[in-house]
Design an enzyme around this catalytic site. Structure first.
Site, PDB file in Angstrom:
ATOM      1  N   ARG A  96      49.050  36.492 -15.334  1.00 55.98           N
ATOM      2  CA  ARG A  96      49.983  37.456 -14.096  1.00 55.98           C
ATOM      3  C   ARG A  96      51.228  37.754 -14.847  1.00 55.98           C
ATOM      4  O   ARG A  96      51.657  38.907 -14.475  1.00 55.98           O
ATOM      5  CB  ARG A  96      50.058  36.589 -12.930  1.00 55.98           C
ATOM      6  N   ASN A 150      42.004  38.958  -5.801  1.00 53.49           N
ATOM      7  CA  ASN A 150      42.688  40.254  -5.674  1.00 53.49           C
ATOM      8  C   ASN A 150      42.324  40.993  -7.098  1.00 53.49           C
ATOM      9  O   ASN A 150      42.045  40.027  -8.161  1.00 53.49           O
ATOM     10  CB  ASN A 150      44.318  40.051  -5.844  1.00 53.49           C
ATOM     11  N   CYS A 172      41.394  40.057   3.134  1.00 53.90           N
ATOM     12  CA  CYS A 172      42.856  40.047   2.823  1.00 53.90           C
ATOM     13  C   CYS A 172      43.732  39.638   3.871  1.00 53.90           C
ATOM     14  O   CYS A 172      43.399  39.624   5.017  1.00 53.90           O
ATOM     15  CB  CYS A 172      42.994  41.618   2.373  1.00 53.90           C
ATOM     16  N   HIS A 203      45.421  46.712   0.482  1.00 53.09           N
ATOM     17  CA  HIS A 203      46.855  47.052   0.294  1.00 53.09           C
ATOM     18  C   HIS A 203      47.137  48.245   0.370  1.00 53.09           C
ATOM     19  O   HIS A 203      48.419  48.854  -0.191  1.00 53.09           O
ATOM     20  CB  HIS A 203      47.286  46.476  -1.171  1.00 53.09           C
ATOM     21  N   TYR A 258      52.490  46.973   1.492  1.00 56.45           N
ATOM     22  CA  TYR A 258      52.338  47.351   0.278  1.00 56.45           C
ATOM     23  C   TYR A 258      52.642  49.101   0.032  1.00 56.45           C
ATOM     24  O   TYR A 258      52.521  49.411  -1.102  1.00 56.45           O
ATOM     25  CB  TYR A 258      50.660  47.113  -0.145  1.00 56.45           C
TER      26      TYR A 258
END
Length: 448
Positions: A96, A150, A172, A203, A258
């Protein structure tokens, strides 16, 4: 359903697992999970051991007849499973960090579910999810897979586009946060019946109506958010920037947090670049929180989920995951906000798209809510753009081809130069070589 209710959690060594277990314990009277299997990979063995020990203490404290198992053998765990939850991170937080830092080093937003970073998280994750689905189809074909990994929208799109597995639902925590926010600001109690008309992509959801006891209270909610009296952000991992009054009033919709990445690109990039120049990235914050959490989890006297877990961005997701499982198991026919194919239910988008929207859940899975048959035209352009990106991304994950990665990057509204797209594609593919096995031929060429 069998009396023995078996749930398998893949990515069981995640810091979120105690929350998932708390959700099952809280609902034990109607969702009697008899076996919870925590599955992880070798790299996650130490975390898995800590989580497993904590989960056993939590079960003991709750006094319910649930057995918690841990294993690195996924196929063994899947035998006889009724539900499989996926909450994995391929390459863990180091991957990440690369996702975030490499785009930022070229002046691009690095966020783990959209743009270049989101694409590469998808490229690493989708093949692994496909492997899990293959195992499920072979070992426990009647099980439901509830995915929290995700980028959930991209993963759901890939599953329905490239496999024939139909018992897959993407979950989510953003809609859960939005629902909590609405409950909070409208001062609702448990007696109130709250229904949200929510639509879009993962998102990238918009709230277009809020019904309390059958009456719309959307106008007062919108007015409160637009005028700044109410702040609509309950997510820990996104900077709390309010949307402008003009945007909210002109859209006449409430965007999820988002959407800051699209409506406030300049500001979000400035904030992230500032963090980057100070040597920071969201992954490092998460690593710190994780480290503290696992120190707490090791305490032999701890037998509940610690408050500190809510500092992670995915707080409350277990409510979403457990409620989805509960609704299917008990054929509840209740309202949830999930990622599913709409099969032509929405009249102004292609019939084969997977979307995130209000749905009714029961024994047969999720059905899009009857009230929502049309996506608001004002935001359709943006939705089409991001769906084009998701479709291209799922194709790239499958093919391992450089040009497919380029296409996905160039279709993202967060990438502003075709030349930069090539630089990002090359750097990120090479950085993630270990986690992109189906890119082997491409990687060989890039290294020549």
């Amino acid at each position: 359903m069998s009396q023995k209710l078996k749930v398998v959690t893949i990515g069981g060594g995640s810091s979120y697992t105690p929350e998932l277990l708390e959700g099952f314990l809280k609902r034990y009277h109607e969702l009697p999970v008899s076996e919870l299997w925590l599955v992880d990979v070798e790299d996650g063995q130490e975390k898995l051991d800590i989580i497993h020990a904590l989960c056993q203490r939590m079960v003991e404290k709750a006094g319910v007849p649930m057995k918690v198992y841990k294993t690195l053998d996924r196929r063994q765990a899947l035998e006889g499973a009724d539900f499989v939850t996926t909450q994995l991170r391929v390459g863990q937080l180091d991957a990440r960090e690369k996702d975030e830092r490499i785009p930022l080093s070229h002046g691009y937003l690095g966020q783990e579910t959209n743009g270049a970073a989101g694409l590469f998280k998808g490229l690493r994750t989708i093949p692994v999810i496909f492997d899990i689905i293959k195992d499920v189809q072979e070992i426990c074909p009647d099980a439901w897979v509830i995915n929290f990994t995700n980028p959930a929208g991209m993963v759901t799109e890939a599953v329905y586009r490239h496999t024939n597995f139909k018992r897959f639902i993407g979950v989510c925590n953003i809609p859960v946060g939005m629902k909590m926010f609405v409950t909070d600001v409208l001062k609702l109690t448990e007696k109130d019946d709250l229904s949200l008309d929510l639509f879009g992509l993962n998102h990238m959801v918009f709230l277009r109506d809020v019904l309390v006891n059958g009456k719309s209270r959307f106008a007062e909610l919108l007015d409160g958010v637009a005028s700044g009296k109410l702040t609509a952000n309950s997510v820990k991992n996104i900077f709390d920037l309010p949307f402008s009054e003009g945007l909210i009033r002109s859209l006449n919709l409430l965007p999820c947090s988002y959407l800051l990445y699209y409506f406030k690109q300049k500001e979000m990039l400035a904030i992230e670049m500032g963090e980057y120049y100070k040597g920071g990235a969201r992954a490092q914050v998460v690593k710190k929180v994780e480290k503290q959490l696992f120190e707490l989890y090791k305490d032999p006297d701890l037998n509940v989920k610690p408050k500190e877990l809510e500092l992670r961005g995915g707080a409350y997701y277990s409510d979403a995951a457990c409620e989805v499982i509960n609704a299917i198991y008990n054929d509840k026919q209740t309202e949830h906000y999930v990622n599913i194919p709409h099969h032509g239910h929405i009249d102004n988008i292609p019939a084969d798209w997977a979307v995130e929207m209000t749905a009714i859940l029961g024994r047969d899975g999720a059905k899009p809510h009857a009230r929502i048959t049309h996506f608001d035209e004002k935001v359709l352009g943006l939705i089409y753009t991001i769906k084009g990106f998701e479709v291209a991304a799922s194709q790239a994950a499958l093919s391992g081809e450089f040009n497919d990665v380029l296409l996905a990057l160039n279709l993202s509204p967060l990438i502003h130069s075709d030349r930069d797209a090539e630089v990002l594609a090359r750097e990120l593919i090479l950085a993630h070589e270990k986690w992109l096995p189906n890119f082997a031929t491409t990687i060989e060429k890039l290294k020549q």
